[in-house]
Design a protein around this motif. Sequence first.
Motif, short mmCIF file in Angstrom:
data_model
loop_
_atom_site.label_atom_id
_atom_site.label_comp_id
_atom_site.label_asym_id
_atom_site.label_seq_id
_atom_site.Cartn_x
_atom_site.Cartn_y
_atom_site.Cartn_z
N SER A 124 0.84 -1.21 0.00
CA SER A 124 0.00 0.00 0.00
C SER A 124 0.87 1.25 0.00
CB SER A 124 -0.93 -0.01 1.21
OG SER A 124 -1.85 -1.08 1.13
N ALA A 125 1.99 1.21 0.73
CA ALA A 125 2.92 2.35 0.73
C ALA A 125 3.57 2.51 -0.64
CB ALA A 125 3.97 2.16 1.80
N LEU A 126 3.81 1.41 -1.34
CA LEU A 126 4.36 1.49 -2.70
C LEU A 126 3.39 2.21 -3.63
CD1 LEU A 126 5.98 -2.04 -3.24
CD2 LEU A 126 7.08 0.09 -2.52
N PHE A 127 2.10 1.92 -3.46
CA PHE A 127 1.09 2.62 -4.28
C PHE A 127 1.17 4.12 -4.06
CE2 PHE A 127 -3.00 4.80 -4.14
CZ PHE A 127 -3.38 4.70 -5.47
N VAL A 128 1.28 4.54 -2.81
CA VAL A 128 1.34 5.98 -2.51
C VAL A 128 2.59 6.59 -3.16
CG1 VAL A 128 1.49 7.70 -0.70
CG2 VAL A 128 0.04 5.69 -0.38
N ALA A 129 3.72 5.93 -3.00
CA ALA A 129 4.95 6.45 -3.59
C ALA A 129 4.86 6.50 -5.12
CB ALA A 129 6.13 5.58 -3.17
N ALA A 130 4.26 5.48 -5.71
CA ALA A 130 4.10 5.47 -7.17
C ALA A 130 3.16 6.57 -7.64
CB ALA A 130 3.59 4.10 -7.62
N GLU A 178 -12.33 20.14 -9.90
CA GLU A 178 -12.28 19.21 -8.78
C GLU A 178 -11.95 17.80 -9.27
OE1 GLU A 178 -12.36 20.38 -5.94
OE2 GLU A 178 -13.91 21.90 -5.62
N PRO A 179 -11.40 16.94 -8.39
CA PRO A 179 -11.16 15.56 -8.79
C PRO A 179 -12.44 14.89 -9.29
CG PRO A 179 -10.14 16.01 -6.67
CD PRO A 179 -10.98 17.20 -7.00
N ASP A 180 -12.31 14.06 -10.32
CA ASP A 180 -13.48 13.37 -10.85
C ASP A 180 -13.37 11.85 -10.78
OD1 ASP A 180 -11.53 13.26 -12.79
OD2 ASP A 180 -12.84 13.83 -14.46
N ILE A 181 -12.26 11.34 -10.21
CA ILE A 181 -12.11 9.90 -10.03
C ILE A 181 -11.53 9.61 -8.64
CG2 ILE A 181 -11.88 9.21 -12.45
CD1 ILE A 181 -8.82 9.22 -12.05
N GLN A 182 -11.82 8.42 -8.14
CA GLN A 182 -11.28 7.96 -6.86
C GLN A 182 -10.65 6.59 -7.07
OE1 GLN A 182 -14.15 7.44 -3.68
NE2 GLN A 182 -12.59 7.00 -2.15
N PHE A 183 -9.53 6.36 -6.37
CA PHE A 183 -8.84 5.07 -6.41
C PHE A 183 -9.05 4.33 -5.09
CE2 PHE A 183 -5.84 7.83 -8.93
CZ PHE A 183 -6.19 7.33 -10.17
N HIS A 184 -9.25 3.02 -5.19
CA HIS A 184 -9.18 2.12 -4.05
C HIS A 184 -8.14 1.07 -4.40
CE1 HIS A 184 -13.26 3.82 -3.52
NE2 HIS A 184 -13.05 3.63 -2.22
N PHE A 185 -6.98 1.15 -3.74
CA PHE A 185 -5.89 0.22 -4.05
C PHE A 185 -5.98 -1.02 -3.18
CE2 PHE A 185 -1.60 -1.44 -3.19
CZ PHE A 185 -1.26 -1.81 -4.48
N VAL A 186 -5.85 -2.18 -3.81
CA VAL A 186 -5.90 -3.47 -3.11
C VAL A 186 -4.52 -4.12 -3.17
CG1 VAL A 186 -7.02 -5.73 -2.97
CG2 VAL A 186 -8.31 -3.75 -3.82
N PRO A 187 -3.85 -4.34 -2.03
CA PRO A 187 -2.52 -4.97 -2.06
C PRO A 187 -2.61 -6.49 -2.14
CG PRO A 187 -3.09 -4.42 0.19
CD PRO A 187 -4.23 -3.93 -0.66
#
Length: 548
Positions: free
Chosen positions: A159-165, A358-367
């Motif tokens: 999950s931290a890799l996703f944030v860094a990426a 404004e932002p128009d998309i949201q991400f939900h990252f699954v590790p």
Amino acid sequence: MNNTNAFDYIVIGGGSAGSVLAARLSEQENIQVCLIEAGSSDETPRIQTPAGTITLYKSQKFSWNYYSTPQPRLGNRHIHVPRGKALGGSSSMNSMIYIRGLPSDYDLWEQAGCEGWGWQDVLPWFKRSEKNLLQQDAAYHGVEGELLVDKPRDPNPVSALFVAAGVRAGLPENHDFNGPALSGVGIYNVTQKEGQRLSSYRAFLHPHLGRSNLTVMTDCQVETLIMDGKTVQGVRVIAAGETHATALRCRKEVILAAGSIGSPHILMKSGVGPRAALAAADVAVVHDLPGVGQNLQDHLDGLVTVRSKSALTLGFSLAAWKPILTAPFRYLFARKGWLTTNYVEAGGFASTPLATGEPDIQFHFVPGYRSHRGRLFEWGHGYAIHTCVLRPKSIGSLRLGAGKQLEIDFNFLADPYDARVLVEGIKTARKILAQPEFAALRGEEMLPGKQVQSDEQLHQYVKEYCATVFHPVGTCKMGRDAMSVVAPDTLKVHGIDNLRVADASIMPTLISGNTNAPSIMIGERAAEMILRGGTLASTTSNKERAYA
């Protein structure tokens, strides 16, 4: 507990809003409150343990397991619509993410005729509920409420890799999605207490079950409202194992808090709704209210899922034997390990080229690996990004079918704009996953797949695979126009006495994010309306009380 079948207030639905309502109303010892929940107890590790959420979505016991009508623009697919069926409602099966949306979402409500529902009006009520454990900005957060907001106890390192990426891909890191800005990527805040799920029921109502003026009825389904002309006098309910309905009488009001699917369904079964549609379903029309069941909105979602050989990700394999076998012990003794995951520990918000500010998309990252075949579990490892359209333009509806069964028509992709935004969102998700942070984990992209590259191919992929992230709203919207169902200043149903609606169904438009926190805010405001004189205006002088 009341030993009669008469109560001052009957709250239908023990979910995000209903639990707050029942708790706040029963604070007054002279008020007799009954909460009716169709589901059962939440006393199970499947609900209380964060990782148990994956077992709930298709549960025959804890989910309603609705399915949509065939969606013609999605290849006539039936879209799964899980809704919580237990004390806590969908807050007992969701991913526990605490998000409020954009201030402009609520200002838009006010501009649409919902006076008193702008951002500055609702912020105090968010703060009233919240007990923020992260020392975040007091201008946006409360610290004395019942709903604990915390960071995940033991987020997966991927999950931290996703944030860094995401940062390398050009997005800012955001440490507080409920602070001054929504844009960016980060680890989500969650509604948990010491590593366990904290549903609305557990936060607000469970501590007060001993109140003598509070009755909680579980495994009890509402058949219809009891009407005398256009005045609600109570409800008819069928308890588990019973064949005959029991009448419960209200001395003051019934409050519908059964959610965006349940509340309009009860109204329509009771003869309140669009005249022609009710007549077609062979339901006697008590009150012609065209907006009931209309204005259905939900976040449309697309998936990018990648296989990986890395046992660092969540998954079942021989290489992962140690974290799997030790997970129960680590959770039991330290609230650490795999069982702490809510599966979407990280995510964020971004603007596609189609955004207007404004932002128009949201991400939900699954590790972990999300099955490309729709299975609950897949052998092996991987990671995935869900990308959803924050403010879709396609509007659906609910209606009664044969036997008064509910038919859910999202009308997905009726407006081509939604597909265009989702295609751009999937491109952004791919850009994040292409960053060097994922180099050591990279494997085959299973969906959409490397062969799907052009906009035309991605549009086709969206039609074949898109789904929802389970945020239905709007089906009993508040407002002043001909299609509104409840009045903004009272949440009372237009044309019906002794009846209010207080849940996500009253939202006139979908907010930019997860809907649990806004539903709790709606429950707070509805309770305050009732306790302070019955209208929104009567709560204005009590704003300071909300977060004092």
